[in-house]
Design an enzyme around this catalytic site. Structure first.
Site, mmCIF file in Angstrom:
data_model
loop_
_atom_site.group_PDB
_atom_site.id
_atom_site.type_symbol
_atom_site.label_atom_id
_atom_site.label_comp_id
_atom_site.label_asym_id
_atom_site.label_seq_id
_atom_site.Cartn_x
_atom_site.Cartn_y
_atom_site.Cartn_z
ATOM 1 C CG ASP A 1 -5.636 17.419 -14.938
ATOM 2 O OD1 ASP A 1 -4.909 17.052 -15.842
ATOM 3 O OD2 ASP A 1 -6.786 16.623 -14.631
ATOM 4 C CE1 TYR B 1 -13.528 14.061 -16.175
ATOM 5 C CE2 TYR B 1 -12.522 14.254 -13.821
ATOM 6 C CZ TYR B 1 -13.413 13.417 -14.729
ATOM 7 O OH TYR B 1 -13.770 11.904 -14.953
ATOM 8 N NE ARG C 1 -2.939 0.183 3.050
ATOM 9 C CZ ARG C 1 -2.238 0.893 4.645
ATOM 10 N NH1 ARG C 1 -2.461 2.737 4.551
ATOM 11 N NH2 ARG C 1 -2.124 0.303 5.473
ATOM 12 C CE LYS D 1 -9.126 10.357 -18.719
ATOM 13 N NZ LYS D 1 -10.386 9.330 -18.252
HETATM 14 N N1 PLP Z 1 -7.740 15.258 -14.315
HETATM 15 C C1 PLP Z 1 -8.901 15.081 -16.469
HETATM 16 C C2 PLP Z 1 -8.543 16.157 -17.299
HETATM 17 C C3 PLP Z 1 -9.307 14.023 -16.664
HETATM 18 O O1 PLP Z 1 -10.182 14.091 -18.335
HETATM 19 C C4 PLP Z 1 -10.005 13.002 -16.008
HETATM 20 C C5 PLP Z 1 -10.877 11.825 -16.419
HETATM 21 O O2 PLP Z 1 -11.051 12.209 -17.676
HETATM 22 C C6 PLP Z 1 -9.123 13.064 -14.690
HETATM 23 C C7 PLP Z 1 -8.038 14.432 -14.253
HETATM 24 C C8 PLP Z 1 -9.389 12.412 -13.832
HETATM 25 O O3 PLP Z 1 -8.516 10.950 -13.220
HETATM 26 P P1 PLP Z 1 -9.522 9.249 -13.757
HETATM 27 O O4 PLP Z 1 -10.327 9.076 -14.513
HETATM 28 O O5 PLP Z 1 -8.370 8.493 -13.590
HETATM 29 O O6 PLP Z 1 -10.120 9.167 -12.175
#
Ligand code: PLP
Length: 396
Positions: free
Chosen positions: A185, A113, A60, A210
């Site tokens: 991000d 997001y 963990r 992604k």
């Molecule tokens: N940040 C962005 C720009 C995203 O597009 C996403 C998911 O679509 C996330 C964060 C969240 O990531 P996760 O779905 O891997 O938890």
């Protein structure tokens, strides 16, 4: 990773993080599923000294396969330290909980997001952290939003779904002048298109689900830190407490995906640029959002801060969201699916997916007109994708 600093990204994608030796001869990093590791005096001593992160004790906390991926990403991002998480949202939780405390203030963009927005709108206020949401492309608005209590400016390097490109050097300068950190991000950009730390960011966030994974078969997240200091340690603590560390099998998939990241990003970008030009000239398309197009407001910023424009684009069809939905249902090769960044081309609509919790008026105020279609361009043949889109548009 200092010894690998001189290698180009393509080399780092394949080679950084795992170094076969006479003792460990496997060319591919082993997937170590063990949840626990032999204890010895060194492990006890590190733990007693508050340096448990350096001692491999329990999965963990960390595991060898996770460490390979962290090493590779650190080399790619030019980061002193990387932590990988069980998802992008686990990484974002870790970052916000580690960086912020009661009384702190955050400045964010309108388009972050939805999951991140949920944390900032619902969880963080309960912990006494407030935010101001601004158009991060408007420097006067950013300046006005910054306060003495601002600890974090949080942006996406390429935003969803209007593909707005953040001016990271400018945001970093403004944040740092007020003693705040800049967190980016960079999920849409990846370290192949942009290294935010080199542009002034303090920490980079990824949904590794992604492009980093790239094959739509692993959920993961990552944080890359400019400095291996207090923030990175606090994020490690939150990851361990919450059980947010990526599992070894997920790390092995990420390890494999990362090896082709540079190749894939060039293919995604080349395809997207061609498709953007095709759509831009199509009579049944009202508008295209892609940074290579002269009509895109972010083009000048993109030219400064992105090495590649990535595979994400959006376009608007006449007739509103229902017409967009009908168009999507006519596609044969491009798949209607959430998420992005996989080798397969996928399409989704903000009105019933990423931005469905906003009203049509709110979406418009965020710059998302009715009829907007978001395309994650894959690495299939560009002519096949263009033919598919063309057929669907011609029949609308
Ligand atoms: N940040 C962005 C720009 C995203 O597009 C996403 C998911 O679509 C996330 C964060 C969240 O990531 P996760 O779905 O891997 O938890």
């Amino acid at each position: 990773m200092a010894s690998e600093d001189h290698y180009a990204p393509d080399t780092l994608c394949v080679r950084a993080g795992h170094h076969p030796t006479a003792g460990e001869k496997a060319l591919v990093a082993p997937t170590v599923r063990s949840t626990t590791f032999l204890l010895d005096d060194e492990a006890y001593a590190l733990r007693a000294a508050g340096r448990a992160a350096e001692a491999r004790i329990y999965a963990r906390e960390t595991n060898p396969t996770v460490e390979v991926v962290e090493g590779r990403l650190a080399a790619l991002e030019g980061a002193e330290r990387v932590l990988v998480f069980a998802s992008g949202m686990a990484a974002m939780h870790g970052l916000l909980l580690a960086a912020l405390e009661r009384g702190d203030h955050v400045v964010t963009g309108r388009e972050v997001y939805g999951g991140t927005r949920g944390l900032l709108d619902e969880l963080m206020p309960r912990l006494g952290v407030v935010e101001t949401v601004v158009d991060l492309g408007d420097s006067t608005a950013v300046e006005a939003a910054l306060r003495d209590e601002t600890k974090l400016v949080l942006c996406e390097s390429i935003s969803n779904p209007t593909i707005a490109v953040a001016d990271l050097p400018s945001l970093a300068e403004r944040a740092h002048a007020r003693g705040a950190l800049l967190a980016v991000d960079a999920t849409f950009a990846t370290p192949i298109a942009q290294r935010p730390l080199a542009l002034g960011a303090d920490v980079v966030h990824h949904s590794a689900t992604k492009y980093l994974g790239g094959h739509s078969d692993v959920v993961g997240g990552a944080l890359a830190f400019r400095a291996d200091g207090a923030l990175a340690s606090a994020c490690w603590d939150w990851r361990t407490r919450a059980g947010g560390c990526l599992d070894p099998d997920g790390a092995a998939l990420l390890d494999r995906g990362l090896k082709t990241l540079a190749l894939r990003m060039r293919a995604h970008t080349a395809n997207a640029a061609r498709i953007a030009s095709f759509l831009d000239e199509h009579p049944k398309v009202e508008r295209v959002f892609y940074p290579t197009l002269a009509s895109h407001p972010s083009r000048p910023v993109a030219e400064r801060v992105l090495a590649l424009t990535s595979g994400m684009l959006s376009f608007v069809v006449p007739g509103g969201d229902e017409a967009a939905l009908r168009l999507v249902r006519r596609l044969e090769l491009v798949v209607e699916a959430a998420s992005l960044g996989g080798v397969e081309s996928t399409v989704s609509l903000p009105f019933n997916m990423s931005h469905s919790h906003f009203t049509a008026e709110e979406r418009l105020a965020m710059g998302i007109p009715p009829g907007l279609v978001r395309l994650s361009v894959g690495i299939e043949d560009a002519d096949d994708l263009i033919a598919d889109l063309g057929r669907a548009l011609d029949r609308s």
